[in-house]
Design a protein around this motif. Structure first.
Motif, mmCIF file in Angstrom:
data_model
loop_
_atom_site.group_PDB
_atom_site.id
_atom_site.type_symbol
_atom_site.label_atom_id
_atom_site.label_comp_id
_atom_site.label_asym_id
_atom_site.label_seq_id
_atom_site.Cartn_x
_atom_site.Cartn_y
_atom_site.Cartn_z
ATOM 1 N N LEU A 111 0.831 -1.208 0.000
ATOM 2 C CA LEU A 111 0.000 0.000 0.000
ATOM 3 C C LEU A 111 0.866 1.258 0.000
ATOM 4 O O LEU A 111 0.709 2.143 -0.844
ATOM 5 C CB LEU A 111 -0.930 0.008 1.217
ATOM 6 N N ASP A 112 1.782 1.326 0.940
ATOM 7 C CA ASP A 112 2.538 2.561 1.148
ATOM 8 C C ASP A 112 3.467 2.880 -0.018
ATOM 9 O O ASP A 112 3.631 4.041 -0.387
ATOM 10 C CB ASP A 112 3.366 2.470 2.438
ATOM 11 N N HIS A 113 4.090 1.865 -0.579
ATOM 12 C CA HIS A 113 5.137 2.120 -1.569
ATOM 13 C C HIS A 113 4.750 1.732 -2.992
ATOM 14 O O HIS A 113 5.468 2.073 -3.933
ATOM 15 C CB HIS A 113 6.419 1.401 -1.155
ATOM 16 N N ALA A 114 3.662 1.000 -3.150
ATOM 17 C CA ALA A 114 3.238 0.649 -4.508
ATOM 18 C C ALA A 114 1.800 1.073 -4.782
ATOM 19 O O ALA A 114 1.326 0.942 -5.910
ATOM 20 C CB ALA A 114 3.404 -0.859 -4.750
ATOM 21 N N GLY A 115 1.115 1.574 -3.754
ATOM 22 C CA GLY A 115 -0.262 2.022 -3.966
ATOM 23 C C GLY A 115 -1.207 0.889 -4.311
ATOM 24 O O GLY A 115 -2.217 1.103 -4.975
ATOM 25 N N LEU A 116 -0.896 -0.316 -3.831
ATOM 26 C CA LEU A 116 -1.710 -1.486 -4.174
ATOM 27 C C LEU A 116 -2.477 -2.003 -2.965
ATOM 28 O O LEU A 116 -1.892 -2.250 -1.902
ATOM 29 C CB LEU A 116 -0.820 -2.609 -4.718
ATOM 30 N N VAL A 117 -3.781 -2.174 -3.142
ATOM 31 C CA VAL A 117 -4.616 -2.829 -2.144
ATOM 32 C C VAL A 117 -4.628 -4.315 -2.466
ATOM 33 O O VAL A 117 -5.098 -4.706 -3.539
ATOM 34 C CB VAL A 117 -6.051 -2.270 -2.184
ATOM 35 N N THR A 174 6.996 -11.120 -7.789
ATOM 36 C CA THR A 174 5.968 -11.650 -6.897
ATOM 37 C C THR A 174 4.611 -11.473 -7.558
ATOM 38 O O THR A 174 4.329 -10.425 -8.152
ATOM 39 C CB THR A 174 6.030 -10.988 -5.507
ATOM 40 N N ILE A 175 3.810 -12.521 -7.492
ATOM 41 C CA ILE A 175 2.494 -12.483 -8.131
ATOM 42 C C ILE A 175 1.490 -11.932 -7.128
ATOM 43 O O ILE A 175 1.215 -12.566 -6.106
ATOM 44 C CB ILE A 175 2.064 -13.883 -8.608
ATOM 45 N N VAL A 176 0.971 -10.745 -7.421
ATOM 46 C CA VAL A 176 -0.062 -10.145 -6.569
ATOM 47 C C VAL A 176 -1.388 -10.708 -7.068
ATOM 48 O O VAL A 176 -1.992 -10.217 -8.010
ATOM 49 C CB VAL A 176 0.008 -8.608 -6.630
ATOM 50 N N CYS A 177 -1.809 -11.796 -6.388
ATOM 51 C CA CYS A 177 -2.791 -12.689 -6.996
ATOM 52 C C CYS A 177 -4.237 -12.311 -6.723
ATOM 53 O O CYS A 177 -5.138 -12.816 -7.393
ATOM 54 C CB CYS A 177 -2.526 -14.120 -6.524
ATOM 55 N N GLY A 178 -4.493 -11.406 -5.779
ATOM 56 C CA GLY A 178 -5.874 -11.022 -5.511
ATOM 57 C C GLY A 178 -5.971 -9.781 -4.661
ATOM 58 O O GLY A 178 -5.046 -9.454 -3.898
ATOM 59 N N GLY A 179 -7.084 -9.086 -4.789
ATOM 60 C CA GLY A 179 -7.260 -7.839 -4.050
ATOM 61 C C GLY A 179 -8.630 -7.720 -3.412
ATOM 62 O O GLY A 179 -9.093 -6.615 -3.139
ATOM 63 N N ASN A 180 -9.266 -8.848 -3.154
ATOM 64 C CA ASN A 180 -10.602 -8.805 -2.560
ATOM 65 C C ASN A 180 -10.501 -8.846 -1.044
ATOM 66 O O ASN A 180 -10.217 -9.885 -0.451
ATOM 67 C CB ASN A 180 -11.443 -9.971 -3.084
ATOM 68 N N VAL A 181 -10.750 -7.713 -0.431
ATOM 69 C CA VAL A 181 -10.676 -7.600 1.032
ATOM 70 C C VAL A 181 -11.946 -6.955 1.565
ATOM 71 O O VAL A 181 -12.603 -6.182 0.874
ATOM 72 C CB VAL A 181 -9.474 -6.724 1.470
ATOM 73 N N ASP A 182 -12.271 -7.290 2.807
ATOM 74 C CA ASP A 182 -13.264 -6.492 3.532
ATOM 75 C C ASP A 182 -12.560 -5.210 3.939
ATOM 76 O O ASP A 182 -11.564 -5.237 4.670
ATOM 77 C CB ASP A 182 -13.769 -7.265 4.755
#
Lengths: 326, 326
Positions: free
Chosen positions: A270-276, A302-310
């Motif tokens: 989040l902090d350094h790549a802006g990715l949730v 690294t495979i950022v494989c999903g972004g589904n979070v509550d």
């Protein structure tokens, strides 16, 4: 060429069946992450698509085969992402999709499964309880059961990520892959071993859900009684023997990481790549955080494989508390 | 075919010069956004690349031309994203890059410019003050000045987004484009008018930085004395006449949105699409929020043009307060 259940030519052919919205996902250096990790880091981003995970690659194959065979219905157990993807792929092909999930799965995942017109059945246990229930439904209703990681299409779909990584592979020393049921690890691992054998294939699992890693280390299926991790997407207890056999052929290592490292990895992204990202998608960064010496000066993907979070849970993990989230 | 300064054939040719890491970015439906907006929404995601904004498309052209011409140095004024992108593109080609920015620009943007080996000079004013200073440096040092939106390469680079949208354009009724200096609006607008004339080109600017929108409405340059918006990426006071001329040919509308709508748009993109975006990138969603009736039942595409935010400010805008952000 590893003698797994997978076949590189079939994986190449799979690209022609999968909706392009899931293919050729971003792959890029994240230099802002690197001072904190001590190595070069590239991200393979699987969250920028209609279901926010890599699972669409596999469900496109599954749903396409079912539709071509004239089947009308399909059922799967899911930690949340497979179900969402199967609902998406099935809706576009007129399939009746039933998803069985744990009632403890993230609400965001369950909501999206319903929104995509699937029938959602919740069980009072975990993912492996949902697997049993899905199998029972399939037997009772005579409906096709999709079993993540066992059904070869789920592995072949994930393996198309490997093709995209292999194109860029000369730059990488290692690829870090979240390990759950094993579809992604065996699929991507197979392709890398076939096309880029110099790249280390490292699987990463939470200490709180270590069954497949223990199985890989002991070279035989090891089950656990429970799981305890925020990484809901990889929280299985009962590895599938055929998937373990493949994993033994393609994985160079399988490592376990602490929950605190998973959260630290999510924060860095989040902090350094802006990715949730969801916890499972931070496992690779967590592995680097736990063993900087191993990766020092290397280049990892690294495979950022999903972004589904509550989102409320996510924002808590990110070290914040809501003040005005109406 | 609009008679702008742009040329569709040159824009197509530009794709061959731009590093592929900036091209063919994700374009996908975000159904989870749709109940809150009352229309179909597709996102064109320009944040998943090494500089987290669309600006790399243009700086690749600029830096490539300079390197081919044997130039060694370049200077630009930047609100933060152009400078970061020019630093990235210049570094790869051995160019000395100087960026002039406001000391009030987001620290995250300034830090990345420095990290990419550019010389960063801060001015005590806003973006238009930085423009003056960059021009003075260029004159004094005899160095090439890159002027965002005026230099045709910055527009052509942004226009390659238009090519990618046009391929999918039959599905869209409107494309929503953040409006600042105008490079993206004129570039994307030109391509859409040429290749997909049925798609409405709607520019969106903050009420707190309305100079270009006022200029478009009055068909002559209107300047303002100050700006007051969190959308730092589009906060200009002095529109460039040649850019306005182009904008008059390609924009179907230019609308102004409130700060509260920008924040609401950013929150929707986080909560329902899992996207961290900077304020400028939420202008399109803000425009829908302020005029749901206009877009009801239609299909809009919005360009999520950048994701560089100071995370503490971002998390505040998202309605949270830090409790443990060490």
């Amino acid at each position: 060429m590893p003698e797994t259940r997978l076949d590189t030519a079939r994986i190449r052919a799979a690209r022609r069946v999968i909706d392009p919205v899931f293919l050729d996902t971003p792959l890029y250096r994240c230099e802002a992450l690197e001072p904190g990790l001590g190595c070069a880091v590239s991200v393979k981003l699987e969250t920028a698509n209609p279901v926010r995970s890599f699972k669409g690659r596999g469900t496109e194959l599954v749903a396409s085969l079912l539709a071509d065979a004239g089947r009308r219905a399909v059922v799967c157990a899911s930690a949340g992402n497979l179900g969402q993807a199967l609902a998406w792929s099935g809706r576009g092909r007129g399939l009746d999709v039933t998803v069985v999930a744990s009632r403890f799965a993230p609400a965001a995942k369950l909501d999206r499964i319903r929104a995509l017109d699937a029938r959602l059945e919740l069980v009072d246990g975990d993912f492996d309880t949902a697997r049993e229930r899905a199998a029972a439904i399939a037997r009772h209703d005579g409906v096709r059961l999709v079993e993540d990681s066992l059904d070869i299409e789920t592995c072949e779909g994930a393996a198309t990520i490997g093709l995209e990584l292999a194109d860029a592979a000369p730059s990488f020393d290692a690829v870090l892959i979240a390990l759950g049921g094993g579809a992604m690890a065996t699929g991507v691992g197979h392709v890398l071993k076939a096309l880029a054998p110099g790249v280390e294939v490292i699987c990463v699992q939470p200490l709180g859900a270590p069954a497949m890693t223990y199985s890989w280390r002991r070279r035989q299926v090891v089950t656990t009684d429970s799981t305890d991790t925020i990484a809901d997407g990889v929280a299985g207890r009962r590895p599938i023997p055929a998937v373990l056999d493949d994993l033994l052929l393609v994985a160079d290592d399988a490592v376990l990481v602490r929950e605190s490292s998973i959260i630290a990895g999510m924060r860095m992204l989040l902090d350094h790549a802006g990715l949730v990202v969801e916890p499972s998608a931070a496992l690779g960064i967590a592995a680097v955080l736990e063993d900087r010496a191993r990766f020092a000066g290397k280049h990892v993907a690294t495979i950022v494989c999903g972004g589904n979070v509550d989102m409320d849970a996510y924002l808590r993990w990110m070290g914040t508390t809501p003040i005005d989230r109406t």
